[in-house]
Each structure stands twice: as C-alpha cells, then as structure tokens.
Design an enzyme around this catalytic site. Structure first.
Site, PDB file in Angstrom:
ATOM      1  N   CYS A 106       0.820  -1.217   0.000  1.00 22.10           N
ATOM      2  CA  CYS A 106       0.000   0.000   0.000  1.00 22.10           C
ATOM      3  C   CYS A 106       0.849   1.261   0.000  1.00 22.10           C
ATOM      4  CB  CYS A 106      -0.946  -0.002   1.191  1.00 22.10           C
ATOM      5  SG  CYS A 106      -2.065  -1.403   1.182  1.00 22.10           S
ATOM      6  N   HIS A 249      -2.470   6.698   4.306  1.00 24.94           N
ATOM      7  CA  HIS A 249      -3.093   5.491   3.761  1.00 24.94           C
ATOM      8  C   HIS A 249      -4.411   5.209   4.485  1.00 24.94           C
ATOM      9  CE1 HIS A 249      -3.877   1.644   2.216  1.00 24.94           C
ATOM     10  NE2 HIS A 249      -3.501   0.969   3.298  1.00 24.94           N
ATOM     11  N   ASN A 279     -10.509   0.580   1.952  1.00 25.73           N
ATOM     12  CA  ASN A 279      -9.053   0.568   1.746  1.00 25.73           C
ATOM     13  C   ASN A 279      -8.782   0.148   0.309  1.00 25.73           C
ATOM     14  OD1 ASN A 279      -6.341  -0.113   1.613  1.00 25.73           O
ATOM     15  ND2 ASN A 279      -6.298  -1.186   3.584  1.00 25.73           N
TER      16      ASN A 279
HETATM   17  N1  COA Z   1     -17.498  -8.491  11.775  1.00 29.54           N
HETATM   18  C1  COA Z   1     -17.756  -8.768  13.068  1.00 29.54           C
HETATM   19  N2  COA Z   1     -16.804  -9.197  13.922  1.00 29.54           N
HETATM   20  C2  COA Z   1     -15.570  -9.359  13.436  1.00 29.54           C
HETATM   21  C3  COA Z   1     -15.256  -9.108  12.093  1.00 29.54           C
HETATM   22  C4  COA Z   1     -16.275  -8.651  11.247  1.00 29.54           C
HETATM   23  N3  COA Z   1     -16.079  -8.353   9.955  1.00 29.54           N
HETATM   24  N4  COA Z   1     -13.938  -9.347  11.904  1.00 29.54           N
HETATM   25  C5  COA Z   1     -13.453  -9.756  13.086  1.00 29.54           C
HETATM   26  N5  COA Z   1     -14.435  -9.768  13.990  1.00 29.54           N
HETATM   27  C6  COA Z   1     -14.354 -10.157  15.408  1.00 29.54           C
HETATM   28  C7  COA Z   1     -13.218 -11.106  15.697  1.00 29.54           C
HETATM   29  O1  COA Z   1     -13.573 -12.429  15.403  1.00 29.54           O
HETATM   30  C8  COA Z   1     -13.012 -10.880  17.183  1.00 29.54           C
HETATM   31  O2  COA Z   1     -13.986 -11.568  17.889  1.00 29.54           O
HETATM   32  P1  COA Z   1     -13.645 -12.225  19.328  1.00 29.54           P
HETATM   33  O3  COA Z   1     -13.253 -11.053  20.214  1.00 29.54           O
HETATM   34  O4  COA Z   1     -14.926 -12.865  19.707  1.00 29.54           O
HETATM   35  O5  COA Z   1     -12.526 -13.171  19.077  1.00 29.54           O
HETATM   36  C9  COA Z   1     -13.307  -9.380  17.335  1.00 29.54           C
HETATM   37  O6  COA Z   1     -14.072  -8.996  16.178  1.00 29.54           O
HETATM   38  C10 COA Z   1     -12.074  -8.540  17.404  1.00 29.54           C
HETATM   39  O7  COA Z   1     -11.182  -9.006  16.407  1.00 29.54           O
HETATM   40  P2  COA Z   1      -9.838  -8.262  16.109  1.00 29.54           P
HETATM   41  O8  COA Z   1      -9.142  -8.900  14.957  1.00 29.54           O
HETATM   42  O9  COA Z   1      -9.084  -8.061  17.401  1.00 29.54           O
HETATM   43  O10 COA Z   1     -10.466  -6.892  15.646  1.00 29.54           O
HETATM   44  P3  COA Z   1      -9.813  -5.469  15.558  1.00 29.54           P
HETATM   45  O11 COA Z   1     -10.490  -4.563  16.469  1.00 29.54           O
HETATM   46  O12 COA Z   1      -8.309  -5.522  15.572  1.00 29.54           O
HETATM   47  O13 COA Z   1     -10.254  -5.040  14.082  1.00 29.54           O
HETATM   48  C11 COA Z   1      -9.301  -4.989  11.893  1.00 29.54           C
HETATM   49  C12 COA Z   1      -9.896  -5.866  12.988  1.00 29.54           C
HETATM   50  C13 COA Z   1      -8.870  -5.873  10.744  1.00 29.54           C
HETATM   51  C14 COA Z   1     -10.393  -4.025  11.431  1.00 29.54           C
HETATM   52  C15 COA Z   1      -8.102  -4.185  12.455  1.00 29.54           C
HETATM   53  O14 COA Z   1      -7.235  -5.058  13.146  1.00 29.54           O
HETATM   54  C16 COA Z   1      -7.345  -3.476  11.399  1.00 29.54           C
HETATM   55  O15 COA Z   1      -7.836  -2.560  10.770  1.00 29.54           O
HETATM   56  N6  COA Z   1      -6.068  -3.863  11.182  1.00 29.54           N
HETATM   57  C17 COA Z   1      -5.237  -3.252  10.211  1.00 29.54           C
HETATM   58  C18 COA Z   1      -5.659  -3.709   8.848  1.00 29.54           C
HETATM   59  C19 COA Z   1      -4.922  -3.008   7.758  1.00 29.54           C
HETATM   60  O16 COA Z   1      -4.558  -1.882   7.902  1.00 29.54           O
HETATM   61  N7  COA Z   1      -4.728  -3.722   6.674  1.00 29.54           N
HETATM   62  C20 COA Z   1      -4.113  -3.219   5.526  1.00 29.54           C
HETATM   63  C21 COA Z   1      -2.635  -3.151   5.682  1.00 29.54           C
HETATM   64  S1  COA Z   1      -2.026  -2.103   4.507  1.00 29.54           S
END
Ligand code: COA
Length: 330
Positions: A106, A249, A279
């Site tokens: 990215c 980003h 994104n």
């Molecule tokens: N809908 C509902 N629940 C979801 C879900 C969705 N789409 N995706 C994950 N969950 C759940 C998980 O299963 C977890 O449940 P649990 O607590 O019962 O185990 C809970 O939500 C939290 O999961 P987690 O992965 O810790 O969520 P988070 O708050 O970190 O958010 C992202 C997830 C992916 C949104 C976040 O980590 C993020 O934005 N990361 C960076 C991604 C990024 O920038 N990617 C591109 C790189 S260039």
C-alpha cells in the site's frame, strides 16, 4: 512537481448491509471498528482498466501528452508477468515510452513518487505519469469476514513535471523504509513461485487470497506511519503544527485517529474518504489527493504530508506545498 491529478472508482457501490447478507458481520461493527460504510467494487474491469481511466483523467488535468515514462504502482497486478505499465502506456496512446511497475504494498504510490520525482529532477524525463491502481477485491477471500469488509477498488494518478526545489508542487524530502521480518503479517501466500516450488501438497495457505494479522498490522501501521511522518517533518524543518493536511493510507479510521493523536494533529488536518471507498491499497493516497483537490478540501499554498504503510512491511512519507493544479475525478 505535481502538474495534474486524476482518479477513477468503479460505479458499483457495495454497502455494508449487502456484505451482511453473506458474512457474519454487521454494519455497526464495520463502521465502528473500521470506519467504512460502503466501497466500490470493479465488475468486469481489472487493475489495468482502472489505471487507464485514472491515467486519462490525470493527463487531461495536466493538459499534457508529452509523457516520458509511465509507472504503475499496484499490489493486484492483472498478471504475475508482464508488468501492467506497458499496456497502460499503449492504451493511453503514449507510444513506446519507458513503462514499469512498482510493488511496495500500500506504500507503492509514495514509493512511486520518490522514483518518479528522481527521474524528473535528474533530467532523465521531462514528465512522468504515475498511476496507483487496484482491483484488490479480486484478491480478497469472499468468505473471510476480517478482510472482505475492509477493501475496495479504485485508481489515482498524477503527472509530475520538472520544476524548482521549494516551489509549490515540488515533492520531498522523502522518508522510505521497510521491515521484511514481518512480511507474513499481511500477504498473499498463493500464486507466486514460493507456493509452486515449496508446497508439499495444496493447502488453504496456497490460495491466492490475502491473509492478514489485523491487530499486529494495526499496531505497526500506527507506529511506522507516525515515525515516518516525524522523520520527514524533521528533514523538512517543520512541525505537525505547520501542516494544513495529512493524506495518510486509508486503512482504518482508528489508525488515522491514532496517528493524528500521536502527532498532535487536529481531526480537520487528517483527511479521510475511507467511509465511501474503503481501503484501496496503493491507490488510497492518490485517490484521496485527487478527490480532496477536486472538492476544494486541498487548496494552493497549503502544506501537505503524504504518508503510507503496507505489506512488506513498507512505509513512506513525503511533504509538499500544494500547487495550483487541476484534478479530474469524473
Ligand atoms: N465483523 C464482526 N466481527 C468481526 C469481524 C467482522 N467483519 N472481523 C473480526 N471480527 C471479530 C473477531 O472475530 C473478534 O472476535 P472475538 O473477540 O470474539 O474473538 C473481534 O471482532 C475482534 O477481532 P480483532 O481482529 O481483534 O479486531 P480489531 O479490532 O483488531 O479489528 C481490523 C480488525 C482488521 C479491522 C483491524 O485489526 C485493522 O484494521 N487492522 C489493520 C488492517 C490493515 O490496515 N490492513 C491493511 C494493511 S495495509
């Protein structure tokens, strides 16, 4: 210097509610945890098609056809081989110009700006068309609720021309970096030589779909983008208080808020279009630049930082004074 901007998003809008029909997720979760309400999904168009559309618009905005090189930044190439830039150049009617791709996750667009501006300032080319284009949703596992709700498709493009250091539109300094020890945190395991040469038997790990450790990527995105912006500001002898706008980003609104907090930026300084496009990987920075310029959110004379973070891991930042420049987004 920055001489024209263009952007293209495919017409198909996919709302959170539509994703809820096939995934165990909710509109409330996606909006509160990521900041996305809807995204654009390419149907019948691939990365090069989106790139051609954005490139046409940037050329129209710059009112130039005398392009010396075309650079395509993408993480969702149409094909592993060849690069997409030569096809983009010929479909834009630019003939046999230099053309190549950049793969820096990215961060590819900001890496591309560093390369393109070096090519222009060295005198190698009078002008360069840099396009970041992604039909990234083709690489997202439709059954993976963690990634399927984040990404969208789109393209942004800029024309860079020769100018003088320090004049509005001149880019730099740059801060570019990488951390290959964390290459597996966000990656597409299948489709490349590693999967073919090393796999003992086909597994889900050899699928050509994005796999991501969300929480670790989140933390490293905040740390590395903030550090990169601090470094580039120090090189430019200015502070966050001097900035009118940061275009970072567009991965997650909470990442943008954390970077803004850490740098002491007000919410108005951190621009965002995440809610409507998601994104768009390497395309996210130029897409927001073009949309913000077209809407008047970016104006001539403003001090602007561009910052990115992505798979690799990679990060990149630069600074510029916004020039008088056209942007074509429709
Ligand atoms: N809908 C509902 N629940 C979801 C879900 C969705 N789409 N995706 C994950 N969950 C759940 C998980 O299963 C977890 O449940 P649990 O607590 O019962 O185990 C809970 O939500 C939290 O999961 P987690 O992965 O810790 O969520 P988070 O708050 O970190 O958010 C992202 C997830 C992916 C949104 C976040 O980590 C993020 O934005 N990361 C960076 C991604 C990024 O920038 N990617 C591109 C790189 S260039």
């Amino acid at each position: 210097m920055l001489a024209g901007l263009g952007a293209y998003v495919p017409p198909r809008v996919v709302s959170n509610l539509e994703l809820c029909d096939r995934l165990d997720t909710s509109d409330e979760w996606i909006r509160s945890r990521i900041g996305v309400s809807s995204r654009r999904i390419a149907e019948g168009e691939a990365t090069v098609d989106l790139a051609v559309r954005a490139g046409q618009r940037a050329l129209a905005a710059a009112d130039r056809r005398d392009i010396g090189a075309v650079i395509l930044a993408t993480t969702s190439a149409d094909r592993l081989c060849p690069a997409g830039a030569p096809e983009v150049a010929s479909r834009l009617g630019l003939g046999s110009v230099a053309a190549f791709d950049i793969a820096a996750g990215c961060s590819g667009f900001v890496y591309g700006l560093a390369v393109a501006s070096s090519l222009v300032t060295s005198g190698a080319f009078g002008s360069v068309l840099l396009i970041a284009s992604e039909a990234f949703t083709a690489l997202v596992d439709p059954s993976d609720r963690l990634t399927a709700v984040i990404f969208g498709d789109g393209a942004g493009a800029v024309v860079l021309t020769a100018g003088h250091a320090g004049q509005p539109g001149a880019l730099g300094p740059f801060d570019l970096g990488s951390d290959g020890t964390n290459a597996d945190l966000v990656h597409i395991p299948g489709g490349g030589t590693r999967a073919k040469k090393k796999a003992q038997a086909p597994t889900t790990d050899s699928a050509p779909f994005l796999r991501m450790n969300g929480p670790q990527v989140f933390e490293l995105a905040v740390t590395n983008m903030s550090r990169s912006v601090r470094r580039v500001l120090a090189q430019a002898n200015c502070s966050a208080a001097d900035l009118d706008a940061v275009i970072a980003h567009q991965a997650n609104q909470r990442i943008l808020d954390a970077v803004a907090d850490g740098l002491g930026l007000g919410a108005h300084q951190m621009l965002s279009n995440l809610t409507h496009v998601g994104n768009t990987a390497a395309a996210s920075v130029p897409l927001l630049m073009a949309q913000a310029a077209a809407s008047g959110a970016l104006c001539a004379g403003q001090r602007v930082v561009l910052a990115s973070f992505g798979a690799g891991l990679t990060w990149a930042s630069t600074v510029l004074t916004w020039p008088k420049v056209h942007s074509v987004v429709e």
